[in-house]
Design an enzyme around this catalytic site. Structure first.
Site, PDB file in Angstrom:
ATOM      1  CD  GLU A 196      12.158  -6.219   6.747  1.00 44.58           C
ATOM      2  OE1 GLU A 196      12.617  -4.938   6.806  1.00 44.58           O
ATOM      3  OE2 GLU A 196      12.927  -6.987   6.271  1.00 44.58           O
ATOM      4  N   GLY A 230       0.783  -1.287  -0.050  1.00 50.00           N
ATOM      5  CA  GLY A 230      -0.067  -0.171  -0.155  1.00 50.00           C
ATOM      6  C   GLY A 230       0.715   1.133  -0.064  1.00 50.00           C
TER       7      GLY A 230
END
Lengths: 764, 291
Positions: free
Chosen positions: A724, A497
């Protein structure tokens, strides 16, 4: 229960108020994606296009004595056949992979297509381009490869044995900076030392020493790799690729094929996930060579089996950890040995495993030994916080064990030892402003953690995690249109996004709605150099480039307005999309009005920006999970899960939450069921989504998220990478929850039902 | 993948004559959820695909209180579990129909296709065995019957001759005080293949405590699905208490002779055979009591 709760901004940032940042607009690429119009890698169609298929080694380890392609070439419909002999000699050239560093070219070429030996099951050995994929498949069956089968080595510790079979006869260990005299599967041994271990352990009241193992796991992105190449007779090569980095593909293909970058254009398609696995090239150079030979465009699309067999899993690993704590719960020393599988060629991500391992804690005395080890498995690639889950799993499990010994709350031991700004990390670098303590406190105080868990065979686990994040180079080009909108071209392929999260930062500067920014991901000829979409860096770094572009447009508009109004520039300001005078004469116009005027006059307003920010700041997460274990079958059910994470500044909170939830889901899969299952001959037996068991939506509760905001001083809006770190805590959190549910501590991943049953029966 | 021919015969005799012409190079298509994947992935070579779904006998689903259930080989799972009467009368088959794949697969996949694919881990086979289902097989020489437990001969292999096809299953009407259940263990909650599957049925005496007749069948613990006669012997004529159930579970564990593969170790599968036998019997008993 509200699944999502955004914490109040930290005190350091109270002065800032935003108009666009922190809102949740609809993504610019949303309609194309939900209507199926978006063009992904395999959707590319060109006139006269051929279909490429790759022949793969049926052996885990074998010398290739000869390849005869004559029968395949003779099959009707076949237009080109290639082997590694069609690549230029790699010699001693090297390739720069950005985040992954400088690597020798020969192994990279050999991984794309084996020249002298196949080093894993599924290693590419030849390829065919034909008028249909079915003809190409039939042609593969006609290629004769004479293999000399060699014994494989599949386990990282066995590969380190003196008498292990060698994956490469010419690989010598880089042993703390010295080259070894004997060839070995150990590519390198590096070490970080801080303080004095013997003093540290002498100060400890309790010392534990344990071994932890992680199976080889795959990123499991939903879209298989796909590349289409058109090599024109004039020498210009155009490629359509699903990739995390169009520029990285350009560099890799330029180096492997030894052609100038100026003759190579890479057009990134939409991408259906990457998680680090779409940084290396696989079919891209193959499609290019086939196209050159056939003089037609060639598309090479992998199927799921090929993805599992031959593209980047992350390292399976062995971790040995010894830690000491005082009766008060203070960690005094930690000593560890990390051995990571690199796969068939050197270059595991063990170094980042070492850097991240102790980063949530301030420990005075640490020694970290890191080994990069080749085995007969696919060459590993980055996978979401690469290297960190393997090593941090060990620390987080052992801390929980200490908590039980000391009868201490898991949050308390983490807060007592938690890292803060200025603490020196195990590799000697001081922490910048980080949100480790704030994140842990938010987890401790959340409704989930404060609600007692009841019932038999149920347990609650806690774990924290750290990921270093990345900065690296990013570019955008922004232009003001005559209608007052801004066209924003960017080099970062959009996985999570980021078109919108980047555009929001430009919109914020100009005070315009994000819908008035039109972002697009463009090819390598159309924007400045941009590193991969990886390292959780795009909203941080490419967003910063867009911020700079916004600032440049803002000052150009002020300059133009001052010119029109015949006032000094310092008497003009721009806010909320309106330009006004500040000298008291109350003149104003909207950006749209000024844009129309400038457009008529032929005045261009816009900017090209390239940034390489350094202070990306690390990310912290603390997770809480409740599980229930079926003691008869060993099956673990996730009852409730809460992820807490420092986002620095959540530009688009929904995307931050999505990243947190996605990371947790992958971590749960890694924890419970995912593993590469090899038979005794080193052949991968579960190369499908049926038998490589990633969790489905039916295996998961709603993942609750809590965003903490400790702004990163290294970014104009305080952004930290968020993509992450959420994959780091789940493995240990679940192991700790199982331990508290049924009293067995599992240090080997995955904690599949059969391993739980085995541990339970060993206990009873 | 090579090109192949496709024919959809309108009658059983036409289907049989097509099989006669092509022999082993022909394959009957039911839902295709196994066959199409095998052909596409180069795991099976065929010249001719004979679609059974236009043959009336292969699509029949009917119940008669005297003769029991007739279940055509190509009837998709969805027709079975959406039939309120039949799905209630044959609860073990209903469990299996609901477990096979997701909704889209259940719209295509059939009991007949599942049996003819002859996977040791097939979900419907232990359920069919638990319900004492019998296969009607047609060939050029006419028809004959085979009990489902005698149908499979090895992984992917069965008693069908190259020129024969499975027409339908015939399942006796459920007696009084009857209950059955099929369950499997998978590490995830869906989209998986049984590590072990277990079908069981119980016919209870009117006291609802004593077992009159029992059947226990296991999947994925041997080259073929097993009917465990020793488990039935441990139950019939006895009160169904914990020790009887444990004896049946022990018989199931003893009968299991699994392999170790990516879906589970030999040791774990033997263990699961016992766990699932216990659970299948407990649910069968509950259902018998409601019957």
């Amino acid at each position: 229960m509200n699944p999502t709760e955004v914490m109040e901004p930290a005190k350091t940032d109270v002065e800032k108020k935003y108009k666009v940042i922190g809102t949740r607009p609809i993504r610019h690429d949303g309609v194309d994606k939900v209507t199926g119009r978006a063009v992904y890698g395999a959707d590319v169609q060109l006139p006269g296009m051929l279909h490429g298929k790759v022949l793969r080694s049926p052996h885990a380890h074998a010398n290739i004595k000869s390849i005869n392609t004559a029968k395949a070439e003779a099959l009707y419909g076949v237009k080109a056949v290639m082997t590694a002999a069609d690549f230029p000699d790699a010699g001693s050239r090297t390739a720069n992979l950005g985040e992954l560093g400088e690597v020798p070219l020969k192994p990279m070429c050999d991984n794309v297509m084996a020249s002298d030996k196949a080093v894993y099951h599924g290693h590419a050995v030849a390829a065919v381009a034909a008028t249909s994929p079915h003809i190409a498949e039939e042609a593969l069956k006609l290629i004769e490869v004479d293999y000399e089968v060699l014994p494989p080595v599949m386990d990282v510790l066995k590969a380190m044995d003196e008498d292990s079979p060698l994956v490469h006869e010419d690989l010598y260990t880089d042993e703390l900076g010295e080259k070894s005299s004997k060839p070995s599967n150990v590519a390198s041994h590096t070490r970080h030392v801080k303080g004095d271990l013997s003093q540290g352990f002498a100060a400890a009241d309790h010392v534990l020493e344990r071994e932890y193992r992680c199976a080889t796991v795959h990123q499991g992105y939903i879209e298989p790799h796909a590349a289409t190449a058109m090599w024109n007779p004039d020498g210009y090569l155009t490629m359509w690729v699903t990739t995390q980095g169009a520029f990285t593909v350009r560099t890799s293909v330029h180096q492997i094929l030894d052609i100038p970058v100026s003759k190579l254009k890479v057009i990134p398609t939409e991408i259906g996930g990457g998680f680090g696995g779409k940084i290396p090239v696989y079919g891209e150079p193959v499609a290019a060579v086939l196209s050159r030979k056939a003089r037609r465009p060639v598309k090479v699309v992998m199927d799921r089996t090929e993805v599992f067999l031959a593209t980047g899993p992350t390292s399976g690993s062995y971790v040995k950890l010894k830690m000491g704590v005082t009766n008060e719960g203070r960690i005094t020393a930690a000593e560890t040995m990390l051995a990571y599988e690199a796969g068939g060629y050197p270059g595991s991500i063990v170094a980042l495993g070492g850097i991240c391992m102790f980063a949530p804690y301030n420990i005075d005395n640490t020694t970290i030994d890191m080994y990069d080890v080749v085995v007969n498995k696919p060459k590993t690639a980055a996978y979401r916080a690469p290297g960190a889950p393997n090593s941090e799993f060990a620390v987080e499990c052992m801390l929980d064990e200490f908590c039980q010994i000391l009868d201490m709350d898991p949050m308390e031991i983490r807060l007592k030892n938690g890292a803060k700004e200025g603490d020196i990390q195990s590799h000697g670098i001081p922490h910048p402003r980080i949100g480790c303590l704030e994140t842990t406190e938010a987890a401790r105080d959340c409704e989930h953690y404060q609600t007692p868990l009841e019932g038999p065979n149920r347990g609650r686990g806690v774990a924290s995690g750290y990921w270093v994040n990345a900065g690296l180079t990013s570019s955008v080009t922004a232009r003001l249109n005559g209608d007052g909108t801004v066209t924003l071209q960017e080099g970062s392929t959009d996985i999570g996004g980021t078109r919108t999260s980047i555009a929001m930062q430009l919109a914020e500067v100009l005070g315009i709605p994000v819908e008035d920014v039109v972002p697009s991901v463009v090819d390598t000829d159309s924007v400045g150099y941009t590193e991969v979409t990886g390292g959780s860096r795009v909203t941080f770094a490419t967003g910063w480039a867009a911020y700079n572009a916004g600032q440049a447009i803002k000052s150009q508009l002020i300059e133009q307005a001052a010119e029109i109004w015949k006032v000094d520039e310092d008497q003009v300001s721009l806010a909320d999309g309106v330009i006004t005078t500040t000298n008291g004469d109350s003149r104003s116009m909207t950006i749209k009005e000024l844009a129309a005027d400038l457009s008529q006059k032929g005045i261009d307003v816009g900017s090209r920006e390239t940034v390489t920010p350094q202070n990306h700041g690390g990310a912290y997460a603390t997770h809480v999970v409740d599980v229930e274990v079926d003691p008869d079958t060993g099956k673990v059910t996730i009852l409730r899960y809460t992820a807490v994470q420092d986002a620095g500044r959540a530009i688009h909170p929904s995307y931050v939450e999505g990243q947190m939830q996605g990371g947790v889901v992958q971590g749960i899969g890694w924890a419970l069921n995912e593993e590469y299952f090899y038979n005794k001959d080193g052949l991968l037996m579960n190369a499908s989504f049926l038998d490589y068991r990633m969790p489905t939506s039916l295996d998961l509760p709603m993942i609750e998220t809590i965003i903490v905001e400790v702004p990163n001083p290294g970014h104009p809006y305080g952004v930290r990478g968020v993509g992450e770190v959420p994959i780091v805590p789940p493995q240990a959190a679940i192991s700790n929850a199982i331990a508290r549910a049924v009293g067995v501590r599992l240090g080997d991943l995955p904690m599949s039902p059969q391993t739980v049953v085995k541990a339970l029966s060993a206990k009873s | 993948m090579q090109a192949f021919d496709y024919v959809a015969p309108k009658s059983l005799s036409e289907a049989v004559s097509l099989l006669e012409q092509k022999g082993e190079r022909a394959r009957v298509l039911s839902g295709g959820t196994d066959l199409i994947v095998q052909v596409r992935e180069n795991r099976r070579d065929v010249d001719l695909i004979v679609d059974g779904k236009k043959v009336a006998e292969l699509m029949e689903l009917s119940f008669d209180s005297q003769s029991g259930l007739t279940l055509g080989a190509c009837v998709p799972c969805v027709r079975f579990y959406e039939d309120a009467q039949i799905s209630q009368l044959y609860p073990g088959l209903n469990d299996a129909a609901l477990l096979i794949g997701g909704t889209q697969i259940q719209n295509r996949a059939s009991f007949g296709g599942n049996l003819c694919n002859s996977s040791p881990a097939a979900d419907s086979i232990p359920a069919l065995i638990a319900h004492s289902a019998v296969c009607l097989i047609a060939g050029s020489g006419g028809t004959h019957t085979v009990a489902v437990e005698d149908f499979c001969t090895g992984p992917g292999r069965n008693v069908l001759g190259p020129k024969e096809l499975l027409v339908s299953f015939h399942v006796p009407p459920p007696p009084k005080h009857f209950g059955a259940h099929y369950l499997r263990f998978i590490p995830r909650n869906e989209m998986d293949i049984a590590v072990v599957g277990c079908g069981a049925s119980l016919e209870m005496e009117s006291d609802l405590r004593t077992v009159k007749k029992a059947r226990v069948s296991l999947g994925a613990v041997a080259p073929t699905p097993l009917l465990v006669a020793e488990a039935a012997a441990a139950l019939e004529g006895r009160e169904l208490d914990d020790s009887a159930i444990e004896n049946a579970a022990a018989a199931a564990r003893a009968a299991a002779r699994p392999i170790t593969d990516m879906r589970g170790t030999e040791e774990y599968r033997v263990h699961l055979a016992g766990v699932l036998t216990r659970r299948a019997l407990e649910t069968s008993l509950e259902r018998a009591k409601e019957d």
